[in-house]
Every structure is written in structure tokens, then in C-alpha cells.
Design a protein around this motif. Structure first.
Motif, PDB file in Angstrom:
ATOM      1  N   SER A 143      -9.189   0.299  -0.850  1.00 12.90           N
ATOM      2  CA  SER A 143      -8.629   1.593  -0.240  1.00 12.90           C
ATOM      3  C   SER A 143      -9.627   2.773  -0.784  1.00 12.90           C
ATOM      4  O   SER A 143     -10.361   3.301   0.221  1.00 12.90           O
ATOM      5  CB  SER A 143      -7.525   1.940  -0.235  1.00 12.90           C
ATOM      6  OG  SER A 143      -6.463   0.923   0.263  1.00 12.90           O
ATOM      7  N   PHE A 144      -9.840   2.908  -2.062  1.00 13.17           N
ATOM      8  CA  PHE A 144     -10.529   3.873  -2.530  1.00 13.17           C
ATOM      9  C   PHE A 144     -12.100   3.515  -2.294  1.00 13.17           C
ATOM     10  O   PHE A 144     -13.069   4.429  -1.606  1.00 13.17           O
ATOM     11  CB  PHE A 144     -10.393   3.935  -4.031  1.00 13.17           C
ATOM     12  CG  PHE A 144      -9.254   4.824  -4.479  1.00 13.17           C
ATOM     13  CD1 PHE A 144      -8.692   5.479  -3.580  1.00 13.17           C
ATOM     14  CD2 PHE A 144      -8.881   4.614  -5.873  1.00 13.17           C
ATOM     15  CE1 PHE A 144      -7.427   6.378  -4.033  1.00 13.17           C
ATOM     16  CE2 PHE A 144      -7.666   5.303  -6.334  1.00 13.17           C
ATOM     17  CZ  PHE A 144      -7.049   6.217  -5.542  1.00 13.17           C
ATOM     18  N   GLU A 184       2.237   1.881  -3.563  1.00  9.75           N
ATOM     19  CA  GLU A 184       1.279   2.649  -4.332  1.00  9.75           C
ATOM     20  C   GLU A 184       0.730   4.190  -4.051  1.00  9.75           C
ATOM     21  O   GLU A 184       0.600   4.850  -4.866  1.00  9.75           O
ATOM     22  CB  GLU A 184      -0.139   1.534  -4.280  1.00  9.75           C
ATOM     23  CG  GLU A 184       0.238   0.414  -5.004  1.00  9.75           C
ATOM     24  CD  GLU A 184       0.795   0.281  -6.376  1.00  9.75           C
ATOM     25  OE1 GLU A 184       0.163   1.286  -7.234  1.00  9.75           O
ATOM     26  OE2 GLU A 184       1.592  -0.521  -6.760  1.00  9.75           O
ATOM     27  N   PHE A 185       0.624   4.386  -2.580  1.00 11.66           N
ATOM     28  CA  PHE A 185       0.492   5.633  -2.422  1.00 11.66           C
ATOM     29  C   PHE A 185       1.391   6.666  -2.687  1.00 11.66           C
ATOM     30  O   PHE A 185       1.295   7.695  -2.820  1.00 11.66           O
ATOM     31  CB  PHE A 185      -0.020   5.742  -0.890  1.00 11.66           C
ATOM     32  CG  PHE A 185      -1.442   5.300  -0.439  1.00 11.66           C
ATOM     33  CD1 PHE A 185      -2.606   6.036  -0.953  1.00 11.66           C
ATOM     34  CD2 PHE A 185      -1.851   4.141   0.255  1.00 11.66           C
ATOM     35  CE1 PHE A 185      -3.912   5.700  -0.899  1.00 11.66           C
ATOM     36  CE2 PHE A 185      -3.178   3.792   0.340  1.00 11.66           C
ATOM     37  CZ  PHE A 185      -4.030   4.759   0.025  1.00 11.66           C
ATOM     38  N   ILE A 222      -5.366  -0.890  -3.598  1.00 12.89           N
ATOM     39  CA  ILE A 222      -5.657   0.580  -3.708  1.00 12.89           C
ATOM     40  C   ILE A 222      -7.208   0.723  -4.213  1.00 12.89           C
ATOM     41  O   ILE A 222      -7.903   1.513  -3.835  1.00 12.89           O
ATOM     42  CB  ILE A 222      -4.909   1.095  -5.018  1.00 12.89           C
ATOM     43  CG1 ILE A 222      -3.410   1.494  -4.611  1.00 12.89           C
ATOM     44  CG2 ILE A 222      -5.474   2.430  -5.373  1.00 12.89           C
ATOM     45  CD1 ILE A 222      -3.128   2.377  -3.494  1.00 12.89           C
ATOM     46  N   LEU A 258       0.852   7.540  -6.119  1.00 14.43           N
ATOM     47  CA  LEU A 258      -0.042   8.402  -6.298  1.00 14.43           C
ATOM     48  C   LEU A 258       0.238  10.014  -5.736  1.00 14.43           C
ATOM     49  O   LEU A 258      -0.312  10.757  -6.470  1.00 14.43           O
ATOM     50  CB  LEU A 258      -1.380   7.911  -5.417  1.00 14.43           C
ATOM     51  CG  LEU A 258      -2.169   6.622  -6.164  1.00 14.43           C
ATOM     52  CD1 LEU A 258      -3.251   6.251  -5.157  1.00 14.43           C
ATOM     53  CD2 LEU A 258      -2.895   6.948  -7.635  1.00 14.43           C
ATOM     54  N   TRP A 259       0.792   9.938  -4.726  1.00 14.64           N
ATOM     55  CA  TRP A 259       1.093  11.316  -4.139  1.00 14.64           C
ATOM     56  C   TRP A 259       2.065  12.042  -5.069  1.00 14.64           C
ATOM     57  O   TRP A 259       2.169  13.274  -5.133  1.00 14.64           O
ATOM     58  CB  TRP A 259       1.732  10.894  -2.947  1.00 14.64           C
ATOM     59  CG  TRP A 259       2.306  12.455  -2.170  1.00 14.64           C
ATOM     60  CD1 TRP A 259       3.459  12.876  -2.255  1.00 14.64           C
ATOM     61  CD2 TRP A 259       1.397  13.289  -1.577  1.00 14.64           C
ATOM     62  NE1 TRP A 259       3.349  14.016  -1.434  1.00 14.64           N
ATOM     63  CE2 TRP A 259       2.021  14.435  -1.187  1.00 14.64           C
ATOM     64  CE3 TRP A 259      -0.207  13.380  -1.519  1.00 14.64           C
ATOM     65  CZ2 TRP A 259       1.390  15.322  -0.242  1.00 14.64           C
ATOM     66  CZ3 TRP A 259      -0.494  14.296  -0.870  1.00 14.64           C
ATOM     67  CH2 TRP A 259       0.133  15.349  -0.227  1.00 14.64           C
ATOM     68  N   SER A 292      -3.369  12.705 -10.335  1.00 14.62           N
ATOM     69  CA  SER A 292      -4.044  11.856  -9.557  1.00 14.62           C
ATOM     70  C   SER A 292      -4.458  12.510  -8.267  1.00 14.62           C
ATOM     71  O   SER A 292      -5.696  12.356  -8.048  1.00 14.62           O
ATOM     72  CB  SER A 292      -3.165  10.576  -8.982  1.00 14.62           C
ATOM     73  OG  SER A 292      -3.088   9.970 -10.129  1.00 14.62           O
ATOM     74  N   LYS A 293      -3.794  13.488  -7.907  1.00 13.49           N
ATOM     75  CA  LYS A 293      -4.204  14.223  -6.647  1.00 13.49           C
ATOM     76  C   LYS A 293      -5.458  15.254  -6.978  1.00 13.49           C
ATOM     77  O   LYS A 293      -6.055  15.386  -6.152  1.00 13.49           O
ATOM     78  CB  LYS A 293      -2.899  15.204  -6.256  1.00 13.49           C
ATOM     79  CG  LYS A 293      -1.816  13.971  -5.613  1.00 13.49           C
ATOM     80  CD  LYS A 293      -0.733  15.041  -4.940  1.00 13.49           C
ATOM     81  CE  LYS A 293      -0.065  15.765  -5.739  1.00 13.49           C
ATOM     82  NZ  LYS A 293       1.239  16.576  -5.123  1.00 13.49           N
ATOM     83  N   LEU A 315       0.784  -1.346  -0.028  1.00 19.42           N
ATOM     84  CA  LEU A 315      -0.151   0.022  -0.200  1.00 19.42           C
ATOM     85  C   LEU A 315       1.049   1.483  -0.075  1.00 19.42           C
ATOM     86  O   LEU A 315       0.655   2.129  -0.554  1.00 19.42           O
ATOM     87  CB  LEU A 315      -1.062   0.203   1.251  1.00 19.42           C
ATOM     88  CG  LEU A 315      -2.353  -0.632   1.073  1.00 19.42           C
ATOM     89  CD1 LEU A 315      -3.098  -0.447   2.394  1.00 19.42           C
ATOM     90  CD2 LEU A 315      -3.195   0.105  -0.045  1.00 19.42           C
ATOM     91  N   GLN A 316       2.060   1.195   0.692  1.00 17.67           N
ATOM     92  CA  GLN A 316       2.828   2.400   0.882  1.00 17.67           C
ATOM     93  C   GLN A 316       3.323   2.597  -0.401  1.00 17.67           C
ATOM     94  O   GLN A 316       3.399   3.753  -0.713  1.00 17.67           O
ATOM     95  CB  GLN A 316       3.865   2.057   1.995  1.00 17.67           C
ATOM     96  CG  GLN A 316       4.778   3.044   1.980  1.00 17.67           C
ATOM     97  CD  GLN A 316       5.879   3.085   3.132  1.00 17.67           C
ATOM     98  OE1 GLN A 316       6.369   1.831   3.480  1.00 17.67           O
ATOM     99  NE2 GLN A 316       6.591   4.110   3.656  1.00 17.67           N
ATOM    100  N   SER A 366      -1.218  -5.188  -4.944  1.00 19.08           N
ATOM    101  CA  SER A 366      -1.058  -3.931  -4.650  1.00 19.08           C
ATOM    102  C   SER A 366      -2.026  -2.980  -5.228  1.00 19.08           C
ATOM    103  O   SER A 366      -2.490  -2.034  -4.589  1.00 19.08           O
ATOM    104  CB  SER A 366       0.449  -3.478  -4.855  1.00 19.08           C
ATOM    105  OG  SER A 366       0.724  -3.062  -6.083  1.00 19.08           O
TER     106      SER A 366
END
Length: 276
Positions: A115-116, A8-9, A112, A12-13, A18-19, A5-6, A108
Motif C-alpha cells: 500500500s505504501f 493495520e490502518f 501495508i 497506524l491511525w 506514524s501519522k 488492511l483495515q 497484513s
């Protein structure tokens, strides 16, 4: 799981688009609250949307999950772009070189997706609860927390839809074409329905097309407008009786979960067979 998860985030960050899309999605979810402020004045007639009962418990769970469901395309774009960019930016190959297995890569992405879907569901729950406590005519605990199956249906619907987007991103590898195919598939499901209906009847067509992926996701939360007493009153005045079933059925959830599992498996199968 946390490590995946870390990773993938972080991706995204570091992606500005995406943001922006994620922020826009949650801002638009908040805008559901603005519906309560809509007023119409026709001479001596004053009409306020919030007074029509759309924010009454437990109806609000049905109404808000249905409206929020239309906004899922924002996160769908994020998921498709995130997946397609793995190919265009060669990060998928680098992840595999760094020791990530192909299954961990797909897993992974699915994390996401979950999570979404989970964050969106919790967000809709909080917004709906606040609006209901402000505007609902019914504030008994038993009424407030009834019909929460619509939130479960919303979570399953988003999970299934985002998994479909993940599969399209893996299949087509170009975000614009993948999104175009998503629209095309929706049109094809509509055409199949019309073809089947022309050869039989609407009940048979609905029974068959309920197993189509996008139609199955749509069937989880039926349109809530005809549940309103004002709509039913108008219908009765013109001699119509509304007998629609608005319930969330277990078999509808099972169909979407089945498609979700297939989309994740097919995504893995595609990645496993490809020479990167």
C-alpha cells in the motif's frame, strides 16, 4: 485482505508518530515542485533550475523517481516501528489469540508495504505529470507517457526496501536497533564492494554486488544528473564522454523481487519459530 488492511490502518491511525512521519513524507514529495522555483542570479547571468530541462518529458519520470527514492526512509521508520511495536505492546500475541494466523499477520504487514509503495508511486506520478505539463518543452502524448518504466522500478524498489525493513523489525524487535542495522548493512555492502574491487576490477565488483539487496534496489534507478544536456556539454568540453546505461532492466527488477520474496518468507519463518 480488506479486513487485514483495515486492522493495520487502524493501528497506524492510532499511532501519532506514524501519522507525523507519513504526513512529512508526502509533504516532502510535494516539495519536489519547489525545485522549479530555485533561481540564481550572478550579475547579468540568470539561472533557473526548471529551465535546465529537469521537468521535461520523459526525463522527469527518471529525475522525480530518483529524488523521491531518497525520502523512503520516512516510511521505513514507520514500518520498522510498526513491526517492533507489535512485540513491545504485546499486540502480536493478542492478534494471534483473537484468531489471526501467523501467516495472516505477516501478510497484513506485507499489504501495508504494498500500500505504501503503491500510494507513493501514484503520488509521484501525479506530481510529475503536473510539473511536466507546466514546465516541459515536450507535450506530445507519445513523449509524455514514454519511460514510465521508471515508475515501475520505483514501485519495485520501495516494495523491496520496505520488505527488508519488515524483516529487520521482525528479526531485531527493537526499532532503533533495526534502523541501526539497516545503516550498518549499507556500510557493509560498500565495504564488500571495495574488498572485491581491490582483488579484481570495478566491473567485476559491480557485477557481484548488484546481487546485494540494497545495491540491487539502488541499481533500479540510476542517477539522472549526467543525462542532462548541460552536464554532457561540460563533459565534452573537458574531453570526457558519458556512456552510462540509464535503462531499467528486467533482470534488475527480478533480483529485487527475489529479495522481496525472501524477506517476506524469512519474516514468516521467524514468527513461525518463535514462542510468543
Amino acid at each position: 485482505m480488506l479486513r487485514l488492511l483495515q486492522i493495520e490502518f487502524i493501528k497506524l491511525w492510532n499511532n501519532r508518530s506514524s501519522k507525523v512521519l507519513i504526513t512529512a513524507y508526502f509533504v516532502l514529495l510535494l516539495c519536489i515542485a519547489l525545485i522549479a522555483t530555485i533561481n540564481f542570479d550572478f550579475g547579468q547571468v540568470h539561472f533557473q533550475v526548471a529551465e535546465q530541462g529537469i521537468f521535461n518529458f520523459p526525463y522527469i519520470w527518471h529525475f522525480n523517481t530518483y529524488v523521491a527514492g531518497w525520502l523512503k526512509l520516512f516510511l521505513a521508520i514507520v514500518i520498522v516501528s510498526m513491526t517492533a511495536n507489535e512485540y513491545s505492546n504485546k499486540t502480536i500475541k493478542q492478534n494471534l489469540i483473537d484468531g489471526l494466523s501467523k501467516w495472516e499477520f505477516i501478510y497484513s504487514k506485507f499489504l501495508i508495504v504494498l500500500s505504501f509503495a503503491a500510494i507513493s508511486t501514484v503520488f509521484v506520478f501525479i506530481v510529475s505529470l503536473i510539473l511536466g505539463l507546466i514546465y516541459s518543452d515536450y507535450n506530445e502524448i507519445s513523449i509524455i507517457f514514454s519511460d514510465l518504466e521508471y515508475l515501475l522500478a520505483y514501485f519495485v524498489k520501495l516494495t523491496g526496501f520496505f520488505s527488508f525493513c519488515l524483516f529487520l523489525g521482525m528479526l531485531i524487535k527493537r526499532s532503533a536497533f533495526a534502523l541501526g542495522f539497516l545503516v550498518l548493512w549499507q556500510i557493509l555492502e560498500g565495504i564488500f564492494y571495495l574488498v572485491i574491487r581491490s582483488q579484481s576490477d570495478s566491473d567485476t565488483a559491480s557485477a557481484i554486488t548488484r546481487f546485494f539487496p540494497l545495491n540491487a534496489m539502488s541499481n533500479l534507478i540510476k542517477e539522472p544528473g549526467s543525462r542532462l544536456s548541460a552536464v554532457r556539454t561540460v563533459a565534452s568540453q573537458i574531453g570526457e564522454t558519458i556512456t552510462k546505461d540509464y535503462s531499467v532492466h528486467w533482470y534488475e527488477i527480478a533480483i529485487v523481487l527475489g529479495w522481496t520474496a525472501l524477506f517476506v518468507y524469512w519474516s514468516y519463518a521467524l514468527l513461525k519459530r518463535r514462542d510468543l
